[in-house]
Design a protein around this motif. Structure first.
Motif, PDB file in Angstrom:
ATOM      1  N   LEU A 142       0.825  -1.208   0.000  1.00  0.00           N
ATOM      2  CA  LEU A 142       0.000   0.000   0.000  1.00  0.00           C
ATOM      3  C   LEU A 142       0.862   1.263   0.000  1.00  0.00           C
ATOM      4  O   LEU A 142       0.541   2.238  -0.685  1.00  0.00           O
ATOM      5  CB  LEU A 142      -0.944   0.000   1.207  1.00  0.00           C
ATOM      6  CG  LEU A 142      -1.809   1.240   1.396  1.00  0.00           C
ATOM      7  CD1 LEU A 142      -2.679   1.506   0.168  1.00  0.00           C
ATOM      8  CD2 LEU A 142      -2.652   1.098   2.655  1.00  0.00           C
ATOM      9  N   ALA A 143       1.953   1.242   0.718  1.00  0.00           N
ATOM     10  CA  ALA A 143       2.831   2.412   0.805  1.00  0.00           C
ATOM     11  C   ALA A 143       3.393   2.811  -0.557  1.00  0.00           C
ATOM     12  O   ALA A 143       3.805   3.952  -0.755  1.00  0.00           O
ATOM     13  CB  ALA A 143       3.969   2.137   1.782  1.00  0.00           C
ATOM     14  N   GLN A 144       3.379   1.905  -1.514  1.00  0.00           N
ATOM     15  CA  GLN A 144       3.950   2.172  -2.832  1.00  0.00           C
ATOM     16  C   GLN A 144       2.956   2.766  -3.826  1.00  0.00           C
ATOM     17  O   GLN A 144       3.349   3.191  -4.915  1.00  0.00           O
ATOM     18  CB  GLN A 144       4.523   0.872  -3.413  1.00  0.00           C
ATOM     19  CG  GLN A 144       5.665   0.332  -2.578  1.00  0.00           C
ATOM     20  CD  GLN A 144       6.156  -0.983  -3.121  1.00  0.00           C
ATOM     21  OE1 GLN A 144       6.599  -1.054  -4.258  1.00  0.00           O
ATOM     22  NE2 GLN A 144       6.055  -2.027  -2.312  1.00  0.00           N
ATOM     23  N   VAL A 145       1.669   2.816  -3.489  1.00  0.00           N
ATOM     24  CA  VAL A 145       0.676   3.368  -4.407  1.00  0.00           C
ATOM     25  C   VAL A 145       0.907   4.879  -4.497  1.00  0.00           C
ATOM     26  O   VAL A 145       0.811   5.583  -3.506  1.00  0.00           O
ATOM     27  CB  VAL A 145      -0.765   3.063  -3.941  1.00  0.00           C
ATOM     28  CG1 VAL A 145      -1.779   3.643  -4.926  1.00  0.00           C
ATOM     29  CG2 VAL A 145      -0.975   1.568  -3.762  1.00  0.00           C
ATOM     30  N   PRO A 146       1.235   5.383  -5.701  1.00  0.00           N
ATOM     31  CA  PRO A 146       1.586   6.797  -5.834  1.00  0.00           C
ATOM     32  C   PRO A 146       0.376   7.730  -5.824  1.00  0.00           C
ATOM     33  O   PRO A 146      -0.746   7.306  -6.120  1.00  0.00           O
ATOM     34  CB  PRO A 146       2.295   6.857  -7.191  1.00  0.00           C
ATOM     35  CG  PRO A 146       1.786   5.687  -7.944  1.00  0.00           C
ATOM     36  CD  PRO A 146       1.408   4.642  -6.936  1.00  0.00           C
ATOM     37  N   PRO A 147       0.603   8.995  -5.494  1.00  0.00           N
ATOM     38  CA  PRO A 147      -0.479   9.985  -5.541  1.00  0.00           C
ATOM     39  C   PRO A 147      -1.103  10.037  -6.935  1.00  0.00           C
ATOM     40  O   PRO A 147      -0.422   9.866  -7.947  1.00  0.00           O
ATOM     41  CB  PRO A 147       0.224  11.303  -5.225  1.00  0.00           C
ATOM     42  CG  PRO A 147       1.462  10.910  -4.492  1.00  0.00           C
ATOM     43  CD  PRO A 147       1.872   9.583  -5.065  1.00  0.00           C
ATOM     44  N   GLY A 148      -2.423  10.240  -6.972  1.00  0.00           N
ATOM     45  CA  GLY A 148      -3.128  10.341  -8.237  1.00  0.00           C
ATOM     46  C   GLY A 148      -3.506   9.009  -8.845  1.00  0.00           C
ATOM     47  O   GLY A 148      -4.079   8.957  -9.925  1.00  0.00           O
ATOM     48  N   GLN A 149      -3.175   7.919  -8.155  1.00  0.00           N
ATOM     49  CA  GLN A 149      -3.537   6.596  -8.649  1.00  0.00           C
ATOM     50  C   GLN A 149      -4.271   5.838  -7.550  1.00  0.00           C
ATOM     51  O   GLN A 149      -4.131   6.143  -6.374  1.00  0.00           O
ATOM     52  CB  GLN A 149      -2.302   5.835  -9.110  1.00  0.00           C
ATOM     53  CG  GLN A 149      -1.651   6.513 -10.300  1.00  0.00           C
ATOM     54  CD  GLN A 149      -0.499   5.714 -10.870  1.00  0.00           C
ATOM     55  OE1 GLN A 149       0.085   4.871 -10.207  1.00  0.00           O
ATOM     56  NE2 GLN A 149      -0.178   5.979 -12.118  1.00  0.00           N
ATOM     57  N   VAL A 150      -5.057   4.845  -7.969  1.00  0.00           N
ATOM     58  CA  VAL A 150      -5.836   4.047  -7.030  1.00  0.00           C
ATOM     59  C   VAL A 150      -5.614   2.574  -7.305  1.00  0.00           C
ATOM     60  O   VAL A 150      -5.107   2.190  -8.361  1.00  0.00           O
ATOM     61  CB  VAL A 150      -7.347   4.384  -7.120  1.00  0.00           C
ATOM     62  CG1 VAL A 150      -7.624   5.798  -6.651  1.00  0.00           C
ATOM     63  CG2 VAL A 150      -7.874   4.159  -8.534  1.00  0.00           C
TER      64      VAL A 150
END
Length: 137
Positions: free
Chosen positions: A29-37
């Protein structure tokens, strides 16, 4: 009718197994970048947890309020936001997603446009040992 299985410590997941599963989830989860889901199920798969979408939802609901994990980037597989818009946490999720540039229409995000696809297996967390059933969290 299903017969109930009597209590046995053999049916209880080991504490270290649960801890390892949580760590795998948090690291991914920590790797999910801003602007993406990412959907609950895809997040579970990437974390090496098999088919554990509901388990992911339960664990995310237990995060402390001051967590730095991007919990708000986890949505349903069809792009729907699962947190009710008329709740404080639902309003916070929507505000965070909008702040990252996502448009929310009819309680949904365009998942095809904003879904997180990790570059390759480098993001994937090692799967759990084969002794664990992948469909049973």
């Amino acid at each position: 009718m299903h017969s109930q299985i009597p209590y046995s410590p053999l049916h209880e997941p080991a504490a270290e197994d649960i801890s390892g599963r949580r760590q795998a989830l948090y690291q991914t989860l920590a790797q999910v970048p801003p602007g993406q889901v990412v959907s609950y199920g895809y997040l579970a798969e990437l974390a090496g947890l098999g088919r554990a979408a509901r388990w992911v939802g339960r664990i995310l609901a237990q995060l402390p309020k001051d967590t730095r994990l991007p919990w708000h980037r986890v949505i349903a597989a069809d792009g729907r936001l699962s947190l009710a818009p008329d709740t404080p946490i639902g309003a916070e999720q929507r505000a965070r997603l909008r702040a990252e540039g996502l448009v929310i229409r009819n309680n949904r995000v365009d998942i095809r446009r904003h879904v997180w696809h990790p570059n390759d297996a480098a993001v994937r967390v090692r799967p759990l040992p084969a002794t664990t059933k992948p469909h049973v969290p």
